[in-house]
Design an enzyme around this catalytic site. Structure first.
Site, PDB file in Angstrom:
ATOM      1  N   ARG A  61       0.821  -1.207   0.000  1.00  0.00           N
ATOM      2  CA  ARG A  61       0.000   0.000   0.000  1.00  0.00           C
ATOM      3  C   ARG A  61       0.857   1.260   0.000  1.00  0.00           C
ATOM      4  O   ARG A  61       0.408   2.321  -0.397  1.00  0.00           O
ATOM      5  CB  ARG A  61      -0.973  -0.013   1.177  1.00  0.00           C
ATOM      6  CG  ARG A  61      -2.151   0.900   0.948  1.00  0.00           C
ATOM      7  CD  ARG A  61      -3.151   1.017   2.092  1.00  0.00           C
ATOM      8  NE  ARG A  61      -3.374  -0.145   2.877  1.00  0.00           N
ATOM      9  CZ  ARG A  61      -2.854  -0.330   4.107  1.00  0.00           C
ATOM     10  NH1 ARG A  61      -2.086   0.592   4.647  1.00  0.00           N
ATOM     11  NH2 ARG A  61      -3.122  -1.427   4.780  1.00  0.00           N
ATOM     12  N   TYR A 115     -13.465  22.463 -11.848  1.00  0.00           N
ATOM     13  CA  TYR A 115     -13.926  21.190 -12.404  1.00  0.00           C
ATOM     14  C   TYR A 115     -15.145  20.706 -11.614  1.00  0.00           C
ATOM     15  O   TYR A 115     -15.126  20.698 -10.378  1.00  0.00           O
ATOM     16  CB  TYR A 115     -12.753  20.214 -12.285  1.00  0.00           C
ATOM     17  CG  TYR A 115     -12.958  18.843 -12.837  1.00  0.00           C
ATOM     18  CD1 TYR A 115     -13.239  18.639 -14.174  1.00  0.00           C
ATOM     19  CD2 TYR A 115     -12.796  17.726 -12.011  1.00  0.00           C
ATOM     20  CE1 TYR A 115     -13.390  17.360 -14.679  1.00  0.00           C
ATOM     21  CE2 TYR A 115     -12.937  16.446 -12.510  1.00  0.00           C
ATOM     22  CZ  TYR A 115     -13.237  16.273 -13.849  1.00  0.00           C
ATOM     23  OH  TYR A 115     -13.376  15.015 -14.347  1.00  0.00           O
ATOM     24  N   ASP A 186      -5.302  23.084  -9.405  1.00  0.00           N
ATOM     25  CA  ASP A 186      -5.515  22.010 -10.372  1.00  0.00           C
ATOM     26  C   ASP A 186      -4.778  22.432 -11.646  1.00  0.00           C
ATOM     27  O   ASP A 186      -5.224  23.324 -12.370  1.00  0.00           O
ATOM     28  CB  ASP A 186      -7.027  21.832 -10.611  1.00  0.00           C
ATOM     29  CG  ASP A 186      -7.340  20.657 -11.526  1.00  0.00           C
ATOM     30  OD1 ASP A 186      -6.483  20.310 -12.360  1.00  0.00           O
ATOM     31  OD2 ASP A 186      -8.451  20.104 -11.424  1.00  0.00           O
ATOM     32  N   LYS A 211      -4.866  12.559 -17.911  1.00  0.00           N
ATOM     33  CA  LYS A 211      -4.860  13.374 -19.127  1.00  0.00           C
ATOM     34  C   LYS A 211      -3.477  13.307 -19.788  1.00  0.00           C
ATOM     35  O   LYS A 211      -3.120  12.288 -20.343  1.00  0.00           O
ATOM     36  CB  LYS A 211      -5.296  14.802 -18.783  1.00  0.00           C
ATOM     37  CG  LYS A 211      -6.543  14.865 -17.894  1.00  0.00           C
ATOM     38  CD  LYS A 211      -7.809  14.430 -18.612  1.00  0.00           C
ATOM     39  CE  LYS A 211      -8.984  14.142 -17.689  1.00  0.00           C
ATOM     40  NZ  LYS A 211      -9.391  15.172 -16.761  1.00  0.00           N
TER      41      LYS A 211
HETATM   42  C1  LIG Z   1     -10.326  15.092 -15.623  1.00  0.00           C
HETATM   43  C2  LIG Z   1     -10.037  16.181 -14.682  1.00  0.00           C
HETATM   44  C3  LIG Z   1      -9.884  15.930 -13.320  1.00  0.00           C
HETATM   45  C4  LIG Z   1     -10.151  14.580 -12.703  1.00  0.00           C
HETATM   46  O1  LIG Z   1      -9.335  13.609 -13.144  1.00  0.00           O
HETATM   47  P1  LIG Z   1      -9.768  12.046 -13.198  1.00  0.00           P
HETATM   48  O2  LIG Z   1      -8.454  11.394 -13.383  1.00  0.00           O
HETATM   49  O3  LIG Z   1     -10.707  11.934 -14.353  1.00  0.00           O
HETATM   50  O4  LIG Z   1     -10.419  11.726 -11.904  1.00  0.00           O
HETATM   51  C5  LIG Z   1      -9.546  16.984 -12.491  1.00  0.00           C
HETATM   52  N1  LIG Z   1      -9.379  18.223 -12.976  1.00  0.00           N
HETATM   53  C6  LIG Z   1      -9.548  18.511 -14.277  1.00  0.00           C
HETATM   54  C7  LIG Z   1      -9.358  19.903 -14.728  1.00  0.00           C
HETATM   55  C8  LIG Z   1      -9.893  17.506 -15.160  1.00  0.00           C
HETATM   56  O5  LIG Z   1     -10.098  17.794 -16.450  1.00  0.00           O
END
Ligand SMILES: *Cc1c(COP(=O)(O)O)cnc(C)c1O
Length: 390
Positions: A61, A115, A186, A211
């Site tokens: 973990r 988001y 973010d 992403k």
């Molecule tokens: C997709 C996304 C997230 C979340 O990511 P996941 O891996 O899909 O949980 C957070 N912030 C932004 C700006 C995003 O586009």
């Protein structure tokens, strides 16, 4: 082979996280699948308990060299960072970052263009646990008016991933620092490749690695990178909540990271080319892309970012049904969530549903595009035929 000269970002994406002493004398870190550490004797078992650091395998973990290598590489991409925790999704990363700094009675400030799942975490889970969230206009310049004595943290997102407003991150962080408010960003749109966050004053830099870091639409992952002052809290919270990523996923994310620089440059060039083409189209009212000089927030982007990625949006002059017909008519663009992979995607979006303080009432329909690695001639031909048919 270590060099003391600071490396450029593209070099770091190639070299960072390699440590022969930990991962062996190979280019790619092996996939180290393990839950259990076997000890020589009981004394070693006891000694192991006191250790909570990377580089000593304790229990699955807490990760293995495969995950540590990726975490180290992401840390190296952020000058001033002490460490990175990995999470099974970007949403888990946002949740754990916030939970590591908030407690009941605190106020969280959140940018109104955040988001959607970040908003839903705040309005649901955090509220139930006694944290109040106040939304603010992402373009505000009256930073001091944001804070009160109970403000504990501020979640930023620049640009927003639907409407692409830019925030003055260094100015907001400076105002927050004066009041001991933790800043979280973010940073998924630019990644640390095009926008380093900690050196702008951000305390916690959050990525949905799903992403651009992974880059191939085949793994879910998130990360939080922070400096030494918040590191222990971040780490303990992740461990207490049992957050872990698989070595196979970490391997794929590391593999994605190695080509991040060429992919980001390709996304940037193609997206800008298509954004400029869209500006000349009759069915397009406005294009929202911070690297376009006439886009609001362009000056901030130019000052703080070293590039732009493949995600932007535009207003189709038609109503929702016309815009849906346009998206349906696309053949090369897929219709789907997420972004940052090699493939192009299109999606009608409704920012008016996710706003508390800044209404979205522009006429027309907003469409978000993720520009992948296809040839731009083909992508433009696809958009053109869809405009003609809708
Ligand atoms: C997709 C996304 C997230 C979340 O990511 P996941 O891996 O899909 O949980 C957070 N912030 C932004 C700006 C995003 O586009």
């Amino acid at each position: 082979m270590s060099s003391h000269k600071p490396q450029k970002p593209a070099t770091k994406t190639v070299t960072a996280g390699r440590k022969a002493s930990l991962t062996g004398p190979v280019v790619n870190v092996p996939v180290w699948r393990a839950s259990t550490h076997l000890y020589e004797n009981v004394a070693e078992l006891e000694a192991g308990k006191a250790r909570n650091e990377d580089g000593r395998f304790f229990y699955g973990r807490r990760g293995s060299p495969t995950q540590w290598s990726l975490a180290d590489a992401l840390t190296a991409m952020e000058p001033g960072a002490h460490g990175t925790m990995l999470y099974p999704s970007g949403v888990a990363a946002i949740a754990c970052a916030l939970l590591s700094v908030l407690k009941a009675g605190d106020i969280l400030l959140m940018t109104d263009n955040a988001y959607d799942p970040s908003r839903s975490l705040a309005d649901g889970f955090l509220k139930r646990f006694g944290v109040e969230t106040r939304y603010f206009d992402p373009r505000t310049t009256d930073y001091d008016a944001l804070f009160c004595d109970r403000t504990r943290a501020i979640l930023l997102e620049s640009p927003g991933s639907l409407t692409f407003e830019m925030q003055d991150i260094p100015a907001i962080c400076a105002a927050a620092k004066k009041r001991n408010v933790v800043t979280l960003l973010d940073n998924t749109w630019a990644t640390s490749y095009f926008h380093t966050a900690l050196d702008k004053g951000v305390d916690m830099a959050i990525l949905s690695c799903t992403k651009y870091i992974v880059g191939h639409s085949d793994v879910m992952m998130g990360s939080v990178t922070t400096h030494d002052k918040l590191w222990t809290k971040l780490r303990q919270t992740a461990q207490q909540l049992g957050q872990t990523v698989s070595p196979d996923d970490a391997y794929l994310a590391s593999r994605g990271l190695r080509t991040l620089s060429v992919r980001m440059k390709a996304h940037e060039t193609s997206a800008l080319h298509i954004a400029r083409w869209l500006q000349t189209q009759a069915n397009v009212a406005t294009v929202f892309h911070p690297a376009l000089p006439d886009c609001p927030g362009h000056d901030i982007w130019k000052r703080d970012f070293t590039g732009s990625s493949g995600l932007f949006s535009f207003i189709h002059t038609g109503d929702a049904a016309t815009a849906a017909a346009f998206v349906d008519a696309l053949q090369l663009f897929g219709i789907g969530y997420s972004w940052g992979g090699f493939e192009s995607l299109a999606l009608p979006v409704q920012p008016e549903k996710y706003r508390s303080v800044v209404a979205w009432d522009k006429p027309g329909t907003l469409i978000r595009l993720q520009i992948g690695l296809e040839d731009t001639d083909d992508l433009i031909a696809d958009l053109g035929q869809a405009f003609n048919g809708s």
